[in-house]
Design a protein around this motif. Structure first.
Motif, mmCIF file in Angstrom:
data_model
loop_
_atom_site.group_PDB
_atom_site.id
_atom_site.type_symbol
_atom_site.label_atom_id
_atom_site.label_comp_id
_atom_site.label_asym_id
_atom_site.label_seq_id
_atom_site.Cartn_x
_atom_site.Cartn_y
_atom_site.Cartn_z
ATOM 1 N N VAL A 222 1.137 31.396 1.992
ATOM 2 C CA VAL A 222 0.022 30.435 2.560
ATOM 3 C C VAL A 222 -0.900 29.835 1.397
ATOM 4 O O VAL A 222 -0.639 30.733 0.333
ATOM 5 C CB VAL A 222 -0.806 31.036 3.514
ATOM 6 N N THR A 223 -1.497 29.041 1.609
ATOM 7 C CA THR A 223 -2.578 28.551 0.666
ATOM 8 C C THR A 223 -3.873 29.134 1.002
ATOM 9 O O THR A 223 -4.503 28.981 1.930
ATOM 10 C CB THR A 223 -2.518 27.053 0.450
ATOM 11 N N VAL A 224 -4.360 29.681 -0.091
ATOM 12 C CA VAL A 224 -5.842 30.539 0.140
ATOM 13 C C VAL A 224 -6.853 29.876 -0.865
ATOM 14 O O VAL A 224 -6.666 29.825 -1.941
ATOM 15 C CB VAL A 224 -5.851 32.049 -0.073
ATOM 16 N N LYS A 225 -8.128 29.862 -0.561
ATOM 17 C CA LYS A 225 -9.114 29.207 -1.259
ATOM 18 C C LYS A 225 -9.795 30.468 -1.636
ATOM 19 O O LYS A 225 -10.514 31.293 -0.632
ATOM 20 C CB LYS A 225 -9.965 28.156 -0.694
ATOM 21 N N ALA A 226 -10.121 30.740 -2.907
ATOM 22 C CA ALA A 226 -10.947 31.750 -3.435
ATOM 23 C C ALA A 226 -11.721 31.353 -4.707
ATOM 24 O O ALA A 226 -11.194 30.838 -5.762
ATOM 25 C CB ALA A 226 -10.122 33.098 -3.514
ATOM 26 N N ASP A 227 -12.900 31.812 -4.816
ATOM 27 C CA ASP A 227 -13.547 31.364 -6.025
ATOM 28 C C ASP A 227 -13.642 29.958 -6.548
ATOM 29 O O ASP A 227 -13.583 29.390 -7.646
ATOM 30 C CB ASP A 227 -13.447 32.248 -7.392
#
Length: 285
Positions: A222-227
């Motif tokens: 999956v694609t994850v957004k972080a920072d």
């Protein structure tokens, strides 16, 4: 507009995905009954088969975009010697099933090696042991007590940050003997978790813990957004056979709340508590 199921080089972040860059992804978590093969030409093919599953994605495409895919797959309607045939078949997603186009093998010589577990991305990842892996924990793996007990906590000491997974809700859809376990459902919601960078050696532990080989959870990407950054092809786990949501046991719910408190956003932590309360589980953490 038409819909097409893709399972190889047309998937997200694969080398031919640019042909679908302007197309709407209708489902990242999709599968069809079939068997996947490595052609040894740096791309896979598949046959239809009632006892196996092939995993991929569904896209909505225009007529011109479908023509581009036909060109890539060396498919001409009515021609006998096509590399692939384009057929209309039933494909399954987290929220239902639908009939879409899929390209299947038309040349027996392409069926070189059966791809275990029916997932081209997973197959390619496992062939590259000299790599680190991004991993999103959204359930009990947010808590490190069992890591320490299993003496694998050194694998999980590099935390990238809180990961936000758009398009998925976290629900308790895996049915164990003592209650539900966490799962992600592709239904348009949002899930938060802990994003780790892991050495490749950690994967075997996660596969065993998640019951991968016994078909409890399957690895997915999956694609994850972080920072403030997007992280592509992040490993996480998705329940094979989803059941009706059921209350998790106290010990499991405690791990989730303990592992997420002070790490995920305050709003998401409250949501975790409210979801548990809705299922009849109240814990003071």
């Amino acid at each position: 507009m038409e819909r097409v199921f893709v399972y190889g080089t047309l998937r997200k972040n694969e080398r031919n995905h640019h042909l679908l860059k302007d197309c709407k992804c209708m489902a990242e978590q999709a599968w069809i009954y079939g068997t996947l093969y490595d052609t040894y030409n740096n791309y896979p093919t598949m046959t239809l088969h009632e006892n196996d599953k092939v995993y991929g994605e569904i896209y909505e495409v225009s007529k011109s975009q479908l023509n581009q895919l036909d060109l890539l797959e060396d498919y001409v309607p009515g021609r006998k010697n096509n590399l692939y045939e384009r057929v209309f078949r039933k494909v399954y997603t987290d929220i239902g099933e639908e009939e879409v186009f899929v390209y299947i093998c038309n040349r027996p010589e392409l069926l070189q090696e059966e791809v275990p577990y029916g997932d081209w991305k997973l197959y390619r990842m496992l062939k590259n042991p000299h790599q680190t892996v991004s991993y999103l924990a959204y359930g009990s793996c947010m808590d490190d007590d069992r890591f320490k007990l299993a003496k694998v906590d050194h694998y999980f000491n590099k935390v990238i940050g809180v990961g936000v997974l758009q398009g998925y809700s976290m629900k308790y859809l895996y049915s164990a003997q003592d209650g539900g376990r966490a799962d992600i459902l592709e239904d348009g919601g949002e899930t938060e978790g802990i994003l780790y960078e892991l050495p490749f050696e950690a994967i075997s532990y996660l596969f065993k813990r998640e019951g991968f080989y016994s078909k409890c959870y399957r690895p997915t990407f999956v694609t994850v957004k972080a920072d403030g950054k997007l992280h592509e092809d992040v490993l996480t786990f998705h329940v094979y056979e989803k059941k009706e949501e059921s209350a998790p046991p106290i010990h499991y719910a405690t791990e989730i709340l303990r592992g997420s408190k002070g790490r995920v956003s305050e709003g998401y932590f409250k949501k975790l508590q409210l979801d548990l309360k809705r299922l009849g589980v109240e814990i003071d953490i």
